[in-house]
Design a protein around this motif. Structure first.
Motif, PDB file in Angstrom:
ATOM      1  N   CYS A   2       0.846  -1.193   0.000  1.00  0.00           N
ATOM      2  CA  CYS A   2       0.000   0.000   0.000  1.00  0.00           C
ATOM      3  C   CYS A   2       0.881   1.242   0.000  1.00  0.00           C
ATOM      4  O   CYS A   2       1.630   1.481   0.955  1.00  0.00           O
ATOM      5  N   ASP A  13      -7.542   1.817   4.615  1.00  0.00           N
ATOM      6  CA  ASP A  13      -7.578   0.617   3.767  1.00  0.00           C
ATOM      7  C   ASP A  13      -6.736  -0.511   4.374  1.00  0.00           C
ATOM      8  O   ASP A  13      -7.148  -1.668   4.400  1.00  0.00           O
ATOM      9  N   THR A  49      -2.666  -8.170  -2.350  1.00  0.00           N
ATOM     10  CA  THR A  49      -3.389  -6.904  -2.405  1.00  0.00           C
ATOM     11  C   THR A  49      -2.418  -5.792  -2.768  1.00  0.00           C
ATOM     12  O   THR A  49      -1.436  -5.566  -2.062  1.00  0.00           O
ATOM     13  N   MET A  65      -2.293  -1.792  -3.496  1.00  0.00           N
ATOM     14  CA  MET A  65      -3.056  -0.540  -3.425  1.00  0.00           C
ATOM     15  C   MET A  65      -2.103   0.625  -3.653  1.00  0.00           C
ATOM     16  O   MET A  65      -1.160   0.825  -2.890  1.00  0.00           O
ATOM     17  N   GLN A 106      -6.271  -2.183  -6.159  1.00  0.00           N
ATOM     18  CA  GLN A 106      -6.942  -0.921  -5.850  1.00  0.00           C
ATOM     19  C   GLN A 106      -6.080   0.195  -6.423  1.00  0.00           C
ATOM     20  O   GLN A 106      -5.096   0.610  -5.811  1.00  0.00           O
ATOM     21  N   SER A 149     -10.390  -2.447  -9.026  1.00  0.00           N
ATOM     22  CA  SER A 149     -11.313  -1.521  -8.375  1.00  0.00           C
ATOM     23  C   SER A 149     -12.031  -0.631  -9.375  1.00  0.00           C
ATOM     24  O   SER A 149     -12.946   0.102  -9.007  1.00  0.00           O
ATOM     25  N   ARG A 157     -11.235   6.967  -4.124  1.00  0.00           N
ATOM     26  CA  ARG A 157     -10.729   6.832  -2.758  1.00  0.00           C
ATOM     27  C   ARG A 157     -11.147   8.050  -1.960  1.00  0.00           C
ATOM     28  O   ARG A 157     -10.932   9.179  -2.377  1.00  0.00           O
ATOM     29  N   SER A 215     -10.462   3.740   0.350  1.00  0.00           N
ATOM     30  CA  SER A 215     -10.901   3.426  -1.012  1.00  0.00           C
ATOM     31  C   SER A 215     -12.324   2.882  -1.013  1.00  0.00           C
ATOM     32  O   SER A 215     -12.725   2.134  -0.128  1.00  0.00           O
ATOM     33  N   ILE A 219     -12.595  -1.012  -1.115  1.00  0.00           N
ATOM     34  CA  ILE A 219     -12.257  -1.641   0.169  1.00  0.00           C
ATOM     35  C   ILE A 219     -13.399  -1.417   1.169  1.00  0.00           C
ATOM     36  O   ILE A 219     -13.753  -2.314   1.947  1.00  0.00           O
TER      37      ILE A 219
END
Lengths: 203, 203
Positions: A3, A14, A66, A68, A112, B156, B165, B171, B174
């Motif tokens: 992230c 998040d 994941t 982001m 994301q 996403s 977001r 986000s 999420i």
């Protein structure tokens, strides 16, 4: 989990949400805490994570990755320095050759990130909704829909690859569809039908 | 339904199979029989089909578009003259702006075509299977897997578009995941969970 925090307010929320679900679903996180890498560090970090999986003596039933961050058109996810890594190079790091430990196990990627700069102004729905406000007046409100929704696209092969067709029987996907639909076609949801068509093409 | 026959033995069998399922599922075929167009005729044919849908007075619950032909890298499906039509231009013909009659209805695309020239040699599975042959000898056989399988990728946002977001909440995807997983996370299949996440982002 990766992230990028820089220029992404809300990122901490998040991470917190994802950590909650990692825990609830019982995921181990061998690479430790959430990483926040530069662009050129993304692939090596994922390779290290993949190697830890390959070397693990535990049974592993699923892998969740994941990512982001900011993103860019053409399939790029960006590091905190704004340098991008190509998703088309990231996905194969966990394939059946490079990650034998995850053969026949779900490899789930959550991305994301932006995928370009377009914004969807949407479209007014042909439906009208009546909603009640606090003072109980009925108000007509027009729903807005995204420009594109409710699409379900099935490809007979992966991007870049040939598709199989038998000169006598016909195309492989259509043949398997016929088999699966003959057994389950009148009962199952379309998503389950094509998941079955997909797995049956593999075996 | 479009099916190019030229240089595609087995095409007639595919058409027959698809027609069987069109009938069993009760699909009407307003554009008549299966078409076999040149490349430049593909989009106009689909626009005509779309306009017939828009002008229909019937309730339409679903639309299935089957495109079977040769294909080329970069998202092209070819007409019988080998000229390609871009799928990225075909999909939007049925979006909520251009095809309001299908708003909130499933638009299913079946693409039976090559997507490039790569062939997958596959990989030996780490599993071994014992199978019985006709003379009852046990034979060890090594399964072969495709190079890539069991991937589940969640984006996403749509290709080319920004992703949302919130600076305080985090986000949007999420946030919705958290809501959906809180209610159904321990019971539903991952496919159903993310279908719900997707639809909940729309409304």
């Amino acid at each position: 989990m990766m992230c990028v925090r820089r220029g992404r307010p809300g990122a901490e929320e998040d991470i917190q949400t994802m950590n909650t679900w990692f825990n609830k679903f019982g995921f181990a996180t061998p690479s430790g805490q959430c990483i926040d890498p530069d662009g050129k560090e993304i692939k090596p970090a994922l390779e290290k994570f993949r190697d830890q999986i390959n070397q693990s003596n535990d049974d592993i039933s699923c892998c969740l990755i994941t990512l982001m961050s900011h993103g860019r058109e053409g399939g790029y996810i960006l590091g905190k320095d704004g340098i991008g890594a190509s998703l088309e190079e990231i996905f194969p790091l966990f394939n059946n050759v490079l990650c034998p430990k995850l053969q026949q196990k779900p490899k789930v990627f959550l991305i994301q990130a932006c995928r370009g700069g377009k914004r969807d102004a949407g479209v007014s729905s042909t439906d009208q909704l009546s909603i009640e406000t606090e003072d109980n007046d009925d108000v007509d409100e027009i729903r807005r829909l995204p420009t594109a929704s409710d699409y379900y696209v099935v490809y007979s092969t992966q991007k870049g690859y040939v598709s199989l067709r038998n000169d006598v029987i016909g195309s492989r996907m259509i043949e398997i569809m016929d088999q699966v639909f003959s057994v389950h076609g009148m009962e199952w949801h379309i998503g389950d039908l094509f998941t079955k068509v997909c797995t049956q093409q593999i075996w």
